[in-house]
Design an enzyme around this catalytic site. Structure first.
Site, PDB file in Angstrom:
ATOM      1  CG  HIS A 216      -1.598   1.340   1.443  1.00  6.70           C
ATOM      2  ND1 HIS A 216      -1.384   2.139   2.539  1.00  6.70           N
ATOM      3  CD2 HIS A 216      -2.505   1.994   0.664  1.00  6.70           C
ATOM      4  CE1 HIS A 216      -2.126   3.238   2.434  1.00  6.70           C
ATOM      5  NE2 HIS A 216      -2.810   3.171   1.319  1.00  6.70           N
ATOM      6  CB  SER A 217       0.839   4.282   0.289  1.00  5.12           C
ATOM      7  OG  SER A 217       1.173   5.636   0.161  1.00  5.12           O
ATOM      8  CG  MET A 218       7.144   3.982   1.270  1.00 12.09           C
ATOM      9  SD  MET A 218       7.871   4.435   2.874  1.00 12.09           S
ATOM     10  CE  MET A 218       7.515   2.937   3.830  1.00 12.09           C
TER      11      MET A 218
ATOM     12  CG  HIS B 129      -3.698   6.898   0.300  1.00 12.62           C
ATOM     13  ND1 HIS B 129      -3.183   6.488  -0.907  1.00 12.62           N
ATOM     14  CD2 HIS B 129      -2.663   6.823   1.200  1.00 12.62           C
ATOM     15  CE1 HIS B 129      -1.902   6.186  -0.766  1.00 12.62           C
ATOM     16  NE2 HIS B 129      -1.562   6.381   0.501  1.00 12.62           N
TER      17      HIS B 129
END
Length: 320
Positions: free
Chosen positions: A114-116, A294
Site C-alpha cells: 500500500h502506498s509507499m 487512499h
C-alpha cells in the site's frame, strides 16, 4: 470499530500472531495471519503506517489460503530504527523485505503493498522478478521522483535537515532531563484524531487501528501524561535521493509477475498522469478503480470490497 474511549493499546489483533524476524542488520517486527504451510504473502504498509493497516485485508487473505506476514518497516511500529546518523532511503526497504523473506525460508512469494509499500513492492518485483509470484499495489506504483537537474538541491535539503537533527540529538543527550521525542497526546483518541488529518487522511476507525502499533506511553518521570508517536522522526526528513521517472519506468518494465493496481477514486494517484504511463508498461497488468480513499483497504466502508477484488485477482489462474 475499536472502542474510542480505550486507554490501552492492542498491538496484536485477534486472529494474528506477533513475529520478530532477526535480520542481519536489525530486528523486524511483524504480524502474521494464517497457516505457515499455506502460500506465502508479504504485505507492506505505507509511510508512517504499520502492519495494522492490513487488519481487515490480511484475515481475508488467510481464509483464501495465504500465510500473510505484514512487517513494520524499519523506523515504524515495533521494528528497529536505522542506526544513528543514517538517513532513511526507500530502496533500503527492498533489502529488508528480501532479508525478511529469507528469514522466513521463502524463495518465492506474493507481494501486496500500500502506498509507499506499493512502491517498495514494485521496485523489488522489478529487481528480483523471479522471486515474486503475484503483485498487488494499493493506491501506489513506483516512487516519488526528482528530476536530474534537482538532484543536488534534493540532497542539500536532506543534509540541512540532517545537520539540524544531529544538533538537536546532541542537545538531548547533554540535557539532564531529555525532552519527549515528540508531541504528547492526552489520549489514544486524541492521537487518532491528529492522524486523521495526516498525509493520506483516514477516518477515525482506521486511525485508531494504526495507533495500536504507532503510539508509546509517556514515561512516568515526565510530568506530562499521555502518548506520543514512537516512529523515528527521521522518517519525516527529505529523502536525500530519489529515482527519476525514467528509472521508475525501467523498474516497471522489468516486472514479470501478474500485477494488479487498485486506485482509489479519492486517493493519491488519480491526479498523477505518470502513474497511468507506468501502468501501461506492466507486462501483465490489470487496473481497477474503486470507491474510497487512499486507505481503501483499511476503512471499514471499503475494506470488504477491496479484499474481494484482491482475492479474485490472486486466485485467478494466470493467462497463457
Amino acid at each position: 470499530m475499536l472502542d474510542q474511549e480505550q486507554h490501552k493499546l492492542t498491538p496484536v489483533p485477534q486472529g494474528a500472531t506477533s513475529l520478530v524476524l532477526e535480520l542481519p542488520h536489525l530486528q523486524m517486527a511483524a504480524l502474521a495471519w494464517g497457516n505457515p504451510d499455506d502460500r506465502p504473502l508479504m504485505a507492506l504498509h505505507g509511510w508512517l503506517d504499520n502492519a495494522m493497516t492490513f487488519v481487515h485485508l490480511a484475515p481475508e487473505l488467510a481464509r483464501a489460503g495465504y500465510y500473510v506476514v505484514a512487517p513494520d518497516f524499519a523506523g515504524h511500529g515495533f521494528s528497529d530504527w536505522r542506526p544513528a546518523g543514517q538517513a532513511y532511503l526507500l530502496m533500503e526497504n527492498c533489502f529488508d523485505v528480501q532479508a525478511a523473506a529469507l528469514a522466513l525460508g521463502w524463495s518465492r512469494f506474493t507481494l501486496v503493498g500500500h502506498s509507499m509499500g506499493a512502491g517498495v513492492a514494485s521496485l523489488l518485483a522489478g529487481a528480483h522478478p523471479d522471486a515474486i509470484d503475484k503483485l498487488v499495489m494499493l493506491d501506489g506504483l513506483g516512487t516519488l521522483t526528482t528530476p536530474d537537474e534537482e538532484a543536488a538541491s534534493q540532497l542539500g535539503r536532506a543534509l540541512g535537515r540532517w545537520i539540524g537533527h544531529q544538533q538537536k540529538r546532541q542537545e538531548q543527550l547533554d540535557a539532564a532531563f531529555p525532552p519527549l521525542p515528540g508531541k504528547a497526546y492526552s489520549s489514544i483518541r486524541e492521537a487518532a484524531e491528529a492522524r486523521m488529518k495526516g498525509v493520506g487522511a483516514v477516518d477515525l476507525g482506521a486511525a485508531l487501528q494504526l495507533c495500536q502499533r504507532a503510539l508509546k506511553r509517556v514515561d512516568v518521570e515526565h510530568q506530562a501524561g499521555g502518548w506520543y508517536w514512537q516512529s523515528d522522526s527521521r522518517l519525516r526528513h527529505p529523502s536525500p535521493w530519489r529515482l527519476t521517472e525514467a528509472q521508475n519506468q525501467a523498474f516497471v518494465r522489468a516486472i514479470k509477475a501478474p500485477a494488479l493496481l487498485l486506485e482509489a477514486e479519492s486517493g493519491l494517484l488519480i491526479e498523477r498522469p505518470e502513474i497511468e504511463e507506468r501502468f501501461q508498461l506492466l507486462a501483465q497488468g490489470q487496473k481497477r478503480v474503486l470507491v474510497g480513499g487512499h486507505h481503501l483497504h483499511l476503512e471499514e466502508a471499503t475494506a470488504a470490497k477491496t479484499a474481494s477484488v484482491v482475492i479474485e485477482f490472486l486466485l485467478a489462474e494466470p493467462h497463457e
